[in-house]
Design an enzyme around this catalytic site. Structure first.
Site, PDB file in Angstrom:
ATOM      1  N   GLY A  97      -0.986  -1.450   6.629  1.00  0.00           N
ATOM      2  CA  GLY A  97      -0.985  -2.673   7.429  1.00  0.00           C
ATOM      3  C   GLY A  97      -2.387  -3.255   7.500  1.00  0.00           C
ATOM      4  O   GLY A  97      -3.221  -2.982   6.632  1.00  0.00           O
ATOM      5  N   GLY A 134      -5.797  -3.515   7.751  1.00  0.00           N
ATOM      6  CA  GLY A 134      -6.841  -2.497   7.761  1.00  0.00           C
ATOM      7  C   GLY A 134      -7.900  -2.730   8.815  1.00  0.00           C
ATOM      8  O   GLY A 134      -8.419  -1.782   9.413  1.00  0.00           O
ATOM      9  N   THR A 171       0.878  -1.179   0.000  1.00  0.00           N
ATOM     10  CA  THR A 171       0.000   0.000   0.000  1.00  0.00           C
ATOM     11  C   THR A 171       0.907   1.218   0.000  1.00  0.00           C
ATOM     12  O   THR A 171       1.988   1.180   0.587  1.00  0.00           O
ATOM     13  CB  THR A 171      -0.858  -0.005   1.286  1.00  0.00           C
ATOM     14  OG1 THR A 171      -1.809  -1.047   1.170  1.00  0.00           O
ATOM     15  CG2 THR A 171      -1.568   1.322   1.510  1.00  0.00           C
ATOM     16  N   ARG A 229     -14.468  -6.504  -0.286  1.00  0.00           N
ATOM     17  CA  ARG A 229     -13.827  -6.151   0.998  1.00  0.00           C
ATOM     18  C   ARG A 229     -13.130  -4.788   0.862  1.00  0.00           C
ATOM     19  O   ARG A 229     -12.370  -4.558  -0.064  1.00  0.00           O
ATOM     20  CB  ARG A 229     -12.804  -7.234   1.380  1.00  0.00           C
ATOM     21  CG  ARG A 229     -12.029  -6.933   2.677  1.00  0.00           C
ATOM     22  CD  ARG A 229     -10.730  -6.199   2.426  1.00  0.00           C
ATOM     23  NE  ARG A 229      -9.947  -5.992   3.629  1.00  0.00           N
ATOM     24  CZ  ARG A 229      -8.903  -5.160   3.703  1.00  0.00           C
ATOM     25  NH1 ARG A 229      -8.539  -4.462   2.662  1.00  0.00           N
ATOM     26  NH2 ARG A 229      -8.235  -5.024   4.821  1.00  0.00           N
ATOM     27  N   VAL A 230     -13.406  -3.914   1.793  1.00  0.00           N
ATOM     28  CA  VAL A 230     -12.732  -2.618   1.820  1.00  0.00           C
ATOM     29  C   VAL A 230     -12.038  -2.478   3.166  1.00  0.00           C
ATOM     30  O   VAL A 230     -12.605  -2.830   4.204  1.00  0.00           O
ATOM     31  CB  VAL A 230     -13.751  -1.463   1.619  1.00  0.00           C
ATOM     32  CG1 VAL A 230     -13.083  -0.118   1.796  1.00  0.00           C
ATOM     33  CG2 VAL A 230     -14.399  -1.558   0.243  1.00  0.00           C
TER      34      VAL A 230
HETATM   35  N1  ASP Z   1      -4.269  -1.168   4.923  1.00  0.00           N
HETATM   36  C1  ASP Z   1      -4.494  -1.833   3.663  1.00  0.00           C
HETATM   37  C2  ASP Z   1      -5.834  -2.542   3.730  1.00  0.00           C
HETATM   38  O1  ASP Z   1      -6.135  -3.115   4.758  1.00  0.00           O
HETATM   39  C3  ASP Z   1      -3.458  -2.842   3.309  1.00  0.00           C
HETATM   40  C4  ASP Z   1      -2.025  -2.463   3.559  1.00  0.00           C
HETATM   41  O2  ASP Z   1      -1.711  -1.350   3.977  1.00  0.00           O
HETATM   42  O3  ASP Z   1      -1.153  -3.308   3.325  1.00  0.00           O
HETATM   43  O4  ASP Z   1      -6.527  -2.572   2.748  1.00  0.00           O
END
Ligand code: ASP
Length: 303
Positions: free
Chosen positions: A217, A219, A165, A193-194
């Site tokens: 990370g 979410g 991300t 999924r969000v």
């Molecule tokens: N935070 C993002 C999510 O959960 C994923 C990530 O940052 O790696 O969609």
């Protein structure tokens, strides 16, 4: 009154196993340099964050734009948040047909009276604003497609967290703060999924009076604690960004096992912050001398 600009970007908190770290660091460095080239000549925090994020959205090693993880159907669904220090924002979720989700999020802020668009409606909005729509497959790298086919065959989930991300936080010469975050989500996510990324206060936040932040990370953990709002509020009373970032992550660790998150921050006082509770989080920032620095696992202090 002019302020000294500050800039920091991240390329996602996670395990980052089996990656060429030099290539990953070159990616975040290039993004930080491009944003800095805008800021150092008096450009806006918004332009710097959008440019840096676009560069990482184009980079196949990062989980945003081209190179995003695919969902359970083998399709890319992207989320993004453009958070402005005036406590306004534009967000999109589960968009499938634009190359640059962060640019669409910014258009939501600047060209509509709304804050948040999802799915087909977000893609339709993009088209109505003149953004070219692309086939979803154009966002899928060969490597990601091969991994999807392999998983389909095995029906086995891919282990590990999402890595890659991307996010940027900038303070510009006029003292304005922006945070931008863009993602393809987590590996093996179900269609629809969000995560935290498009949620104002969770995946990103900016306040011209305090500072800005971009999170990455897991979410589902970030959303529960509104991590970015928590961290930015921690700067009240003049607390520097790195102290606030550390306090926010420590707080999560007291409430849930293995938060697996990361955050970058900029304070209105010009302080920088970056902390992660994952194995790694590539970041690049511009030091007080105007030089771009980059690190895969930085937990120290910033000048
Ligand atoms: N935070 C993002 C999510 O959960 C994923 C990530 O940052 O790696 O969609």
């Amino acid at each position: 009154m002019t302020t000294s600009p500050r800039f920091i970007v991240h390329g996602g908190a996670g395990e980052w196993l089996n990656f060429d770290e030099d290539q990953v660091l070159a990616g975040v460095r290039a993004a930080a340099q491009a944003g800095w080239d805008i800021l150092k000549v008096g450009g806006s925090a918004g332009d710097a964050c959008e440019k840096a994020t676009n560069i990482l959205e184009d980079h196949p090693l990062f989980d945003a734009g081209y190179g995003s993880f695919v969902n359970s159907e083998g399709e890319v669904e992207m989320d993004a948040l453009f958070a402005d220090g005036s406590i306004r924002y534009g967000a999109v979720a589960a968009v499938r047909r634009v190359r640059y989700a962060i640019s669409l999020a910014r258009l939501v802020l600047t060209k509509t009276d709304n804050c948040f668009f999802v799915g087909d409606g977000a893609d339709q909005l993009a088209a109505s604003l003149g953004v070219p729509l692309i086939p979803n497959i154009d966002l899928v790298t060969e490597k990601e497609y091969a991994l999807f086919r392999e998983r389909e065959g095995q029906r086995a989930p891919r282990p590990g967290l999402g890595t890659g991300t991307v996010g940027a936080v900038a303070l510009d010469q006029s003292g304005h703060m922006v945070s931008a975050t863009s993602t393809g989500g987590i590996p093996d996510k179900k269609k629809g999924r969000v995560g935290d990324t498009p949620i104002f206060g969770a995946g990103g936040y900016a306040d011209d009076v305090l500072g800005g932040a971009s999170a990455t990370g897991k979410g589902e953990n970030i959303m529960r604690f509104f991590l970015c709002k928590l961290a930015v509020d921690g700067m009240r009373g003049g607390t520097p960004a790195q102290t606030a970032a550390r306090a926010a992550l420590n707080f999560l660790a007291t409430r849930i096992p293995e938060p697996n998150v990361g955050i970058i921050m900029v304070g209105v006082d010009g302080s920088l912050g970056a902390m992660h509770s994952t194995a790694a989080m590539p970041i690049a920032w511009v030091d007080a001398g105007g030089e771009v620095q980059a690190a895969m696992r930085y937990q120290g202090w910033f000048d």
